[in-house]
Design a protein around this motif. Structure first.
Motif, mmCIF file in Angstrom:
data_model
loop_
_atom_site.group_PDB
_atom_site.id
_atom_site.type_symbol
_atom_site.label_atom_id
_atom_site.label_comp_id
_atom_site.label_asym_id
_atom_site.label_seq_id
_atom_site.Cartn_x
_atom_site.Cartn_y
_atom_site.Cartn_z
ATOM 1 N N ALA A 224 0.857 -1.194 0.000
ATOM 2 C CA ALA A 224 0.000 0.000 0.000
ATOM 3 C C ALA A 224 0.883 1.231 0.000
ATOM 4 O O ALA A 224 1.653 1.453 0.940
ATOM 5 C CB ALA A 224 -0.920 -0.002 1.225
ATOM 6 N N VAL A 225 0.775 2.035 -1.069
ATOM 7 C CA VAL A 225 1.591 3.238 -1.204
ATOM 8 C C VAL A 225 0.695 4.400 -1.587
ATOM 9 O O VAL A 225 -0.150 4.273 -2.480
ATOM 10 C CB VAL A 225 2.680 3.066 -2.287
ATOM 11 C CG1 VAL A 225 3.591 4.292 -2.324
ATOM 12 C CG2 VAL A 225 3.494 1.804 -2.055
ATOM 13 N N SER A 226 0.865 5.522 -0.903
ATOM 14 C CA SER A 226 0.167 6.765 -1.260
ATOM 15 C C SER A 226 1.186 7.880 -1.306
ATOM 16 O O SER A 226 2.088 7.950 -0.460
ATOM 17 C CB SER A 226 -0.920 7.107 -0.239
ATOM 18 O OG SER A 226 -1.989 6.184 -0.297
ATOM 19 N N ARG A 227 1.044 8.750 -2.282
ATOM 20 C CA ARG A 227 1.913 9.914 -2.403
ATOM 21 C C ARG A 227 1.051 11.176 -2.481
ATOM 22 O O ARG A 227 0.224 11.315 -3.379
ATOM 23 C CB ARG A 227 2.776 9.821 -3.663
ATOM 24 C CG ARG A 227 3.844 8.753 -3.608
ATOM 25 C CD ARG A 227 5.021 9.190 -2.729
ATOM 26 N NE ARG A 227 6.069 8.192 -2.743
ATOM 27 C CZ ARG A 227 6.120 7.154 -1.928
ATOM 28 N NH1 ARG A 227 5.169 6.975 -1.021
ATOM 29 N NH2 ARG A 227 7.117 6.285 -1.988
ATOM 30 N N ARG A 228 1.215 12.065 -1.529
ATOM 31 C CA ARG A 228 0.553 13.360 -1.531
ATOM 32 C C ARG A 228 1.540 14.383 -0.983
ATOM 33 O O ARG A 228 2.265 14.087 -0.020
ATOM 34 C CB ARG A 228 -0.693 13.381 -0.633
ATOM 35 C CG ARG A 228 -1.781 12.410 -1.003
ATOM 36 C CD ARG A 228 -2.521 12.807 -2.268
ATOM 37 N NE ARG A 228 -3.667 11.946 -2.462
ATOM 38 C CZ ARG A 228 -3.601 10.688 -2.935
ATOM 39 N NH1 ARG A 228 -2.436 10.162 -3.241
ATOM 40 N NH2 ARG A 228 -4.697 9.967 -3.075
ATOM 41 N N LYS A 229 1.574 15.551 -1.538
ATOM 42 C CA LYS A 229 2.455 16.585 -1.024
ATOM 43 C C LYS A 229 2.013 16.971 0.381
ATOM 44 O O LYS A 229 0.858 17.289 0.630
ATOM 45 C CB LYS A 229 2.416 17.818 -1.939
ATOM 46 C CG LYS A 229 3.063 17.563 -3.300
ATOM 47 C CD LYS A 229 3.031 18.803 -4.179
ATOM 48 C CE LYS A 229 3.679 18.528 -5.539
ATOM 49 N NZ LYS A 229 3.620 19.704 -6.425
ATOM 50 N N GLY A 230 2.957 16.912 1.310
ATOM 51 C CA GLY A 230 2.674 17.303 2.683
ATOM 52 C C GLY A 230 1.912 16.281 3.491
ATOM 53 O O GLY A 230 1.489 16.561 4.605
ATOM 54 N N SER A 231 1.712 15.067 2.953
ATOM 55 C CA SER A 231 0.958 14.038 3.670
ATOM 56 C C SER A 231 1.806 12.788 3.817
ATOM 57 O O SER A 231 2.473 12.362 2.879
ATOM 58 C CB SER A 231 -0.332 13.694 2.922
ATOM 59 O OG SER A 231 -1.001 12.615 3.539
ATOM 60 N N ARG A 232 1.797 12.192 5.013
ATOM 61 C CA ARG A 232 2.555 10.974 5.268
ATOM 62 C C ARG A 232 1.662 9.758 5.496
ATOM 63 O O ARG A 232 2.161 8.649 5.635
ATOM 64 C CB ARG A 232 3.457 11.185 6.491
ATOM 65 C CG ARG A 232 4.533 12.231 6.276
ATOM 66 C CD ARG A 232 5.442 12.320 7.494
ATOM 67 N NE ARG A 232 6.470 13.322 7.316
ATOM 68 C CZ ARG A 232 7.411 13.601 8.207
ATOM 69 N NH1 ARG A 232 7.423 12.939 9.355
ATOM 70 N NH2 ARG A 232 8.310 14.530 7.970
ATOM 71 N N GLY A 233 0.373 9.952 5.597
ATOM 72 C CA GLY A 233 -0.530 8.845 5.853
ATOM 73 C C GLY A 233 -0.885 8.095 4.589
ATOM 74 O O GLY A 233 -0.437 8.420 3.487
ATOM 75 N N LEU A 234 -1.690 7.060 4.767
ATOM 76 C CA LEU A 234 -2.158 6.283 3.622
ATOM 77 C C LEU A 234 -3.466 6.871 3.116
ATOM 78 O O LEU A 234 -4.547 6.546 3.609
ATOM 79 C CB LEU A 234 -2.345 4.816 4.027
ATOM 80 C CG LEU A 234 -1.100 3.940 3.940
ATOM 81 C CD1 LEU A 234 -1.376 2.561 4.522
ATOM 82 C CD2 LEU A 234 -0.626 3.808 2.497
ATOM 83 N N ALA A 235 -3.345 7.757 2.139
ATOM 84 C CA ALA A 235 -4.534 8.369 1.552
ATOM 85 C C ALA A 235 -5.434 7.324 0.918
ATOM 86 O O ALA A 235 -6.639 7.538 0.768
ATOM 87 C CB ALA A 235 -4.125 9.414 0.509
ATOM 88 N N ALA A 236 -4.871 6.186 0.545
ATOM 89 C CA ALA A 236 -5.660 5.105 -0.068
ATOM 90 C C ALA A 236 -6.758 4.606 0.853
ATOM 91 O O ALA A 236 -7.734 4.007 0.399
ATOM 92 C CB ALA A 236 -4.748 3.944 -0.457
ATOM 93 N N PHE A 237 -6.631 4.856 2.159
ATOM 94 C CA PHE A 237 -7.637 4.424 3.122
ATOM 95 C C PHE A 237 -8.575 5.546 3.546
ATOM 96 O O PHE A 237 -9.666 5.268 4.055
ATOM 97 C CB PHE A 237 -6.974 3.873 4.386
ATOM 98 C CG PHE A 237 -6.167 2.616 4.173
ATOM 99 C CD1 PHE A 237 -6.223 1.909 2.979
ATOM 100 C CD2 PHE A 237 -5.342 2.141 5.173
ATOM 101 C CE1 PHE A 237 -5.473 0.767 2.787
ATOM 102 C CE2 PHE A 237 -4.597 0.986 4.997
ATOM 103 C CZ PHE A 237 -4.667 0.298 3.799
#
Length: 466
Positions: A62-75
């Motif tokens: 499970a990988v998520s990439r968002r600027k300024g975000s470290r959580g799993l946006a996929a969830f």
């Protein structure tokens, strides 16, 4: 007066237990690299990549990439999925016997105003289409014209049965359930919007689980990140057992859909995800993005592709989403190639997450596929130590032939010191076929780095350990 000392009992420290996740280190590394490269190549603002096991519901990467975000946006970040929701609409039609895949619908040559005055368009103009072909080419008009066959309550119930509109229950501190409005709140256009993937918001993990149900004979599995816990003595305290949440549709429906979703990859909008050695079943999606003000952002899209592999005995569900890709923004042109690159790297890896013997039984055997390639793949899959010489024939033959016919010269990149998996991934991305000799890190290549090689040609990668 002198205070007397107070003696407090001290409990000696005790070793804690251990938590084991379902995440596979190799697959997580592959997914991480594949998503990073995709974001770089498409200039996307972010994205998500999930790998799951459809038979157990385990999340393997499970990988998520968002600027300024470290959580799993996929969830936690739902979005409007667009056309990747269409297979579930077709599943609804088939399960309720409201239509067959051979039923015909007129696609109005690409532009149509429905009875409510809403304009619907297709990327390409089509005339008469079977339901099978309407799904294969992702015709919006074809889908919308079939909406009257379903009652709102039935359409809602099927989407709910696939897990949309409710959290998956994955073991993560927070999870979004997305949004699936009840029929009482629908407008006159909601049913048509749902058929094309709008007026509903889903999370990537919901979509991966729902597609897993299509891969798993209609059984929706409970999502899991936690595999087991062990006590200080190493004994198992708790172990995850796969659990079927519900049967969303009959297996006969998913069997029929599988054949269509294979053609989406082999001859439809997701050709860039095709492998010549194994069949992949999947669906592309390109959906407009909603901004902070609740309005659609002009010219901004989410591109996605969800698939399962191998198509006839699935071991993996692969979900890819790219946020705001620039240039070519369609899911088939941006997200689908990420799936192919990911699968190429997985086939090159030694992760035990894939059952290699079962994989052999699903390989494509066609006259157009050279026998030496098949033999080399079999030798590699049967080897236990992972050493020796083998061929990764995972680029489509059509693509290789087209690349070679263009005679485009490409310099071989410097790969010394990289892992064999990363080296293979880079060379495949440039359009080369790859042979690997040895193991460990890359010692060199033949032709050597800097040498000009025609796309479609073969590069030998030599490992430092013979």
């Amino acid at each position: 007066r002198k205070e007397s000392a107070v003696s407090l009992p001290v409990a000696p420290p005790r070793d804690g237990g251990d938590v084991y996740l379902t995440v596979d280190f190799d697959l997580q590394e592959i997914a991480d690299a594949a998503l990073d490269e995709a974001i770089r190549n498409t200039d996307a603002s972010g994205g998500d990549l999930l790998l799951t096991e459809p038979r157990t519901g385990e999340i393997l990467a499970a990988v998520s990439r968002r600027k300024g975000s470290r959580g799993l946006a996929a969830f936690v970040e739902p979005y409007e999925p667009g056309s990747i929701l269409k297979p579930f609409f077709v599943a609804n039609l088939l399960a309720g016997r409201h239509a067959s895949l051979n039923d015909q619908v007129f696609a109005e040559n690409g532009r149509w105003a429905d009875p409510h005055g809403r304009i619907h368009t297709d990327v390409h103009p089509y005339g008469m289409l079977s339901l099978r072909d309407a799904l294969r080419v992702s015709s919006n008009i074809g889908m919308v014209k079939l909406v009257p066959k379903l009652k709102p309550a039935e359409q809602y119930a099927t989407l709910r049965d696939f897990g949309f509109g409710t959290p998956t229950g994955v073991e993560y501190p927070v999870e979004s359930g997305g949004r699936l409005p009840r029929p009482a709140r629908w407008s006159k256009m909601t049913a048509a919007s749902l058929a094309t993937g709008y007026e509903v918001s889903v999370t990537p993990v919901q979509m991966a689980m729902a597609d897993g149900a299509l891969a798993n004979h209609g059984n929706l599995m409970e999502a899991h990140l936690l595999r087991e816990t062990r006590g200080p003595d190493g004994g198992t305290r708790w172990k995850m057992e796969p659990r079927v949440v519900r049967r969303a549709v009959p297996a006969s429906v998913t069997d029929a859909l599988r054949e269509v979703l294979i053609t989406v990859v082999s001859d439809g909008s997701a050709k860039a995800a095709a492998l010549s050695t194994f069949e992949v079943a999947g669906k592309t999606g390109t959906a407009r993005r909603t901004g902070a003000n609740g309005r659609y952002e002009a010219g901004q899209y989410n591109a996605s592709f969800v698939s399962y592999f191998p198509a006839r005995d699935p071991q993996l569900v692969i979900f890819v989403k790219l946020d705001r890709p620039q240039g070519d923004y369609y899911g088939g042109l941006t997200a689908a190639p990420v799936t192919r690159a990911t699968l190429q790297a997985i086939l090159a890896a030694r992760s035990p997450s894939l059952d290699r013997r079962a994989l052999l039984a699903t390989r494509i055997a066609t006259p157009s596929q050279p026998a030496p390639v098949q033999q080399a793949v079999q030798r590699r899959l049967r080897s236990s130590g992972g050493e020796g010489t083998y061929v990764f024939d995972s680029l489509p033959q059509r693509a290789l032939q087209a690349a070679a016919s263009k005679r485009e010269p490409v310099p071989v990149p410097e790969l010394a010191g990289l892992s064999l998996r990363d080296a293979v991934r880079r060379l495949h991305a440039l359009g080369f076929q790859v042979r690997v000799q040895g193991a460990g890190t890359v010692e060199g290549t033949r032709p050597s780095a800097g040498a000009v090689q025609t796309r479609g040609g073969t590069v030998l990668v030599v490992g430092a350990e013979s």
